[in-house]
Design an enzyme around this catalytic site. Sequence first.
Site, PDB file in Angstrom:
ATOM      1  N   GLU A 126       0.852  -1.189   0.000  1.00 53.80           N
ATOM      2  CA  GLU A 126       0.000   0.000   0.000  1.00 53.80           C
ATOM      3  C   GLU A 126       0.892   1.245   0.000  1.00 53.80           C
ATOM      4  O   GLU A 126       1.848   1.330   0.778  1.00 53.80           O
ATOM      5  CB  GLU A 126      -0.903   0.026   1.238  1.00 53.80           C
ATOM      6  CG  GLU A 126      -1.922   1.150   1.167  1.00 53.80           C
ATOM      7  CD  GLU A 126      -2.911   1.150   2.338  1.00 53.80           C
ATOM      8  OE1 GLU A 126      -3.767   2.043   2.373  1.00 53.80           O
ATOM      9  OE2 GLU A 126      -2.823   0.253   3.199  1.00 53.80           O
ATOM     10  N   ALA A 268       2.019  -0.200  10.702  1.00 54.28           N
ATOM     11  CA  ALA A 268       1.592  -1.565  10.439  1.00 54.28           C
ATOM     12  C   ALA A 268       0.785  -1.576   9.152  1.00 54.28           C
ATOM     13  O   ALA A 268       0.383  -0.526   8.643  1.00 54.28           O
ATOM     14  CB  ALA A 268       0.755  -2.108  11.604  1.00 54.28           C
ATOM     15  N   GLU A 270      -2.432  -3.859   7.098  1.00 53.07           N
ATOM     16  CA  GLU A 270      -3.534  -4.788   7.354  1.00 53.07           C
ATOM     17  C   GLU A 270      -3.689  -5.872   6.303  1.00 53.07           C
ATOM     18  O   GLU A 270      -4.780  -6.416   6.112  1.00 53.07           O
ATOM     19  CB  GLU A 270      -4.845  -4.007   7.436  1.00 53.07           C
ATOM     20  CG  GLU A 270      -5.359  -3.425   6.108  1.00 53.07           C
ATOM     21  CD  GLU A 270      -4.911  -2.004   5.837  1.00 53.07           C
ATOM     22  OE1 GLU A 270      -5.526  -1.338   4.981  1.00 53.07           O
ATOM     23  OE2 GLU A 270      -3.946  -1.564   6.479  1.00 53.07           O
ATOM     24  N   ASN A 271      -2.630  -6.268   5.590  1.00 46.85           N
ATOM     25  CA  ASN A 271      -2.739  -7.308   4.571  1.00 46.85           C
ATOM     26  C   ASN A 271      -3.629  -8.458   5.051  1.00 46.85           C
ATOM     27  O   ASN A 271      -3.486  -8.929   6.178  1.00 46.85           O
ATOM     28  CB  ASN A 271      -1.357  -7.871   4.238  1.00 46.85           C
ATOM     29  CG  ASN A 271      -0.304  -6.796   4.116  1.00 46.85           C
ATOM     30  OD1 ASN A 271      -0.361  -5.954   3.239  1.00 46.85           O
ATOM     31  ND2 ASN A 271       0.665  -6.836   5.020  1.00 46.85           N
ATOM     32  N   HIS A 303      -6.536  -1.725  15.404  1.00 48.40           N
ATOM     33  CA  HIS A 303      -6.796  -0.994  14.158  1.00 48.40           C
ATOM     34  C   HIS A 303      -6.591  -1.897  12.945  1.00 48.40           C
ATOM     35  O   HIS A 303      -7.453  -1.969  12.051  1.00 48.40           O
ATOM     36  CB  HIS A 303      -5.869   0.220  14.081  1.00 48.40           C
ATOM     37  CG  HIS A 303      -6.010   1.023  12.839  1.00 48.40           C
ATOM     38  ND1 HIS A 303      -6.800   2.143  12.759  1.00 48.40           N
ATOM     39  CD2 HIS A 303      -5.466   0.881  11.599  1.00 48.40           C
ATOM     40  CE1 HIS A 303      -6.748   2.650  11.544  1.00 48.40           C
ATOM     41  NE2 HIS A 303      -5.932   1.898  10.823  1.00 48.40           N
ATOM     42  N   GLU A 304      -5.460  -2.593  12.889  1.00 47.15           N
ATOM     43  CA  GLU A 304      -5.171  -3.423  11.718  1.00 47.15           C
ATOM     44  C   GLU A 304      -6.132  -4.604  11.646  1.00 47.15           C
ATOM     45  O   GLU A 304      -6.552  -4.986  10.546  1.00 47.15           O
ATOM     46  CB  GLU A 304      -3.720  -3.903  11.758  1.00 47.15           C
ATOM     47  CG  GLU A 304      -2.688  -2.792  11.830  1.00 47.15           C
ATOM     48  CD  GLU A 304      -2.843  -1.732  10.751  1.00 47.15           C
ATOM     49  OE1 GLU A 304      -3.269  -2.070   9.628  1.00 47.15           O
ATOM     50  OE2 GLU A 304      -2.542  -0.558  11.023  1.00 47.15           O
ATOM     51  N   HIS A 307      -9.486  -3.619  10.199  1.00 43.38           N
ATOM     52  CA  HIS A 307      -9.456  -3.438   8.746  1.00 43.38           C
ATOM     53  C   HIS A 307      -9.935  -4.695   8.009  1.00 43.38           C
ATOM     54  O   HIS A 307     -10.270  -4.609   6.818  1.00 43.38           O
ATOM     55  CB  HIS A 307      -8.040  -3.114   8.283  1.00 43.38           C
ATOM     56  CG  HIS A 307      -7.758  -1.644   8.180  1.00 43.38           C
ATOM     57  ND1 HIS A 307      -8.600  -0.752   7.551  1.00 43.38           N
ATOM     58  CD2 HIS A 307      -6.677  -0.911   8.578  1.00 43.38           C
ATOM     59  CE1 HIS A 307      -8.069   0.454   7.581  1.00 43.38           C
ATOM     60  NE2 HIS A 307      -6.915   0.396   8.210  1.00 43.38           N
TER      61      HIS A 307
END
Length: 886
Positions: A126, A268, A270-271, A303-304, A307
């Site tokens: 990203e 970080a 979020e894949n 947070h990740e 996602h």
Amino acid sequence: MRDAKPGTIYLKDYQPPAYWIDQTELDFELHEDHSLVTSKLHMRRNETMRGQAELILHGQELELLEVAIDDRVLSLQEYTVSPGSLTISCVPDKFVLQCKTRIHPQDNTSLEGLYKSRTMFCTQCEAEGFRKITYYLDRPDVMSVFTVRIDAEQARYPVLLSNGNQLEAATRGEGGRHSVTWHDPFPKPAYLFALVAGELSFIEDQFQTCSGSDVCLRVYTEEKDINKCDHAMESLKKSMRWDEERFGREYDLDLFNIVAVDDFNMGAMENKSLNIFNTSCILATPETTTDAGFEGIDAIVAHEYFHNWSGNRVTCRDWFQLSLKEGFTVFRDAEYTSDMGSRTVKRVEDVTYLRTAQFAEDGGPMAHPIRPDSFIEISNFYTVTVYEKGAEVVRMIHTLLGAENFRKGSDLYFERHDGQAVTCEDFVKAMEDASGVDLGQFRNWYSQAGTPLLTARDEYDDASETYTLHVEQSCPPTPGQPDKPPFVIPLAMGLLGDAGNLPLKLRDVAPDFETADNTHCVLMVDKPEQTFVFENVKERPVPSLLRSFSAPVRLDYGFSAEDLYALMSRDGDGFVRWDSSQQLAVRAIHQLERQLENGEALGVEPLLPQACGNLLSDESLDPAMVADMLAMPSENYLAELASKEGGANVESIYAARNAVRGAIATAQEELLLSTYHRLETDRAYAADAAQIGARSLRNICLDYLCSSNENHLDLAQTQFEGASNMTNRLSALRVLSYYGNEERRSAALAEFYRLFKSESLVINQWFQLQASIPEGDGLARVQALMSHPDFDIKNPNKARSLIGAFANNNLINFHRADGEGYRYLADQVAELNTLNPQLASRLLGPLTKWRNFVGGSQLMRAELERLARMTDLSADVFEVVTKSLD
């Protein structure tokens, strides 16, 4: 200047892709000096875009070895390769495209695409990093099902990870190599692809979803750090359960992996099912990590993970919609943190950051709406506006709709758009459809930049017992937006009387306006000027305005010192109490600045030390809130305020702030000392709200004491030497470094380094602290540390801890009169421009504020002009520099 100006991309020019990629098959052969990537893309023409015959794929820094369609190798005449793309002039409506490319991850210092972090292969795709891996439609609205095979030397890279679930693993006899194949059944854009290969250890746990599915959870890191992963694992499990209970979102695969990486541009990523984290956002022990570090890990892991739905299952159509996933997810992680601890403390933390960083961004050359209209380099728009202001916009929708309707809206949004790439408008429309609330005018928040100003004035009529509040809204011009129609601004408020908050009765408003306790309401400010009349008000009240910071706006109301003291002491809203303490401190600092400027005798507003004494005396108060209320407004925040009043004088701010702090410390020395000793404990460390609050208050007491009386430095020395956790040790080191003499400072810093020289993340804090010390020649100190064997400018954590900390935290030294602080920063940006353009552009931020300061503004501008003359300026840095000079 550059020979060629990078092009601008506009939201208005968006077109759907000419082709779709239904399936993506990737094969990686990882070697020490290169890697081979073979892709098979199952493609079909977009029937709505039949006018475009040629296929154009994105690609950067790739060596194309072979390209084929349906197994037929293309000749050189059938395709064209440019520095940023591969163009094939004629393709069928449905076909399989095969590309073989050679890349060099070990030389990739940009940390985008596939690169080496120490001995580990990892990815960051990203926003547009995937195009550095293979030729592809690298845009978020192209979603594909990925199958990935990774082949590498088994001894060096025993762990091979990618998205989804593992299908198979194989070992080859020749060459000591092995392979692992992964399959992700959920379509995703290329920016969510991830790969990790390395010699890693892991901790493992299990999570059972609300529907009974078992999920294997793993956190990977180097073996030396495996004892630092437990907190991250607990945070992951808490966030998974919270998302089920609060938003009804359940995890959807059999495996969830987290990997900690030392070299990483972001916090970080979020894949899907393979989150890659900066080590600073995963690794923690009490001995090496501060309370803030523990809290940060909890929030970032959440947070990740969140996602997975707000970003992965439903993603953004184009990068102009970035706040769709980031603003919504920041709101979600803030709610999670609030539920896990103190809602008021979390709100104070968020607003402090918003007012200091985002308001400054809204008032600067890079100002943009949360949904920008254009950009040159998308990496420059991963901003506090898109993230934090975007979250505030979502929070306002929550306020307008109420918790129940907001949940209905989020459920509808996920149900309606699961598996799609959508827009901010789709999110707002789901909220409207679920609640029946018209959000037409509210959409201005998505398209308009700038921080609105609410100007309030009032009068009280004793005879009629009415209180009248007049509110005007305005918004200053921002680049490309000189005039703006009104926003919809929810203004939460109450009225404070002598005995507490008063009951509210608003004229001409239906009864459902009233809340359970009838002392709080939310006014809808949606016109340039409005008047609100409250009836049956028995006494002249003090208005409690913008409760819980109900909107991201500035507020102008003529509070007296007595008003602020009253609100600080007894208002029912915790945020207003904190905000009043900050306003009272700002008043005192501004008063001191005027006295210094005019050569007058110095005197501090007496209500401020008195209010601080009241806080320290009341042991029933939450220590965390007391610490927040005692904390002085930061120099950055004071400079941001001054920028609206003709420009900030850094030396004046520094001197006045120190004088006010000293006055408080002198007036309340006894209470500060008794509170410091009262909060001493021998309990085992826990990163819970109660202990964190107590440590926070105790350490702010230590800071006050040592800032005004060097005799108290022995307390700091004792705490430094005997600390059992990093929070107390680093707080004591900061006090010794800021207020001690050179001998004491040097001895403490040397001892700290001796204790933690093998802990890279702790040494980052050591660098950051030294870069922030205001005393002495801060620039010389930082320049010397650039040659330290533990410093590496190529590592983003190291660069931020030294270069970024100096320019952002050490205003008195960065803004030195000869401009050498500015030259130093520009020199580092110039070096990083080719090594890591993303990092370079982000470090450049302090120079973009050149209009905000008196005295050195032209020297700051001169450094921007020097950068602008560079012939090899990256698009990242070019955009920031040119917009700052416009």
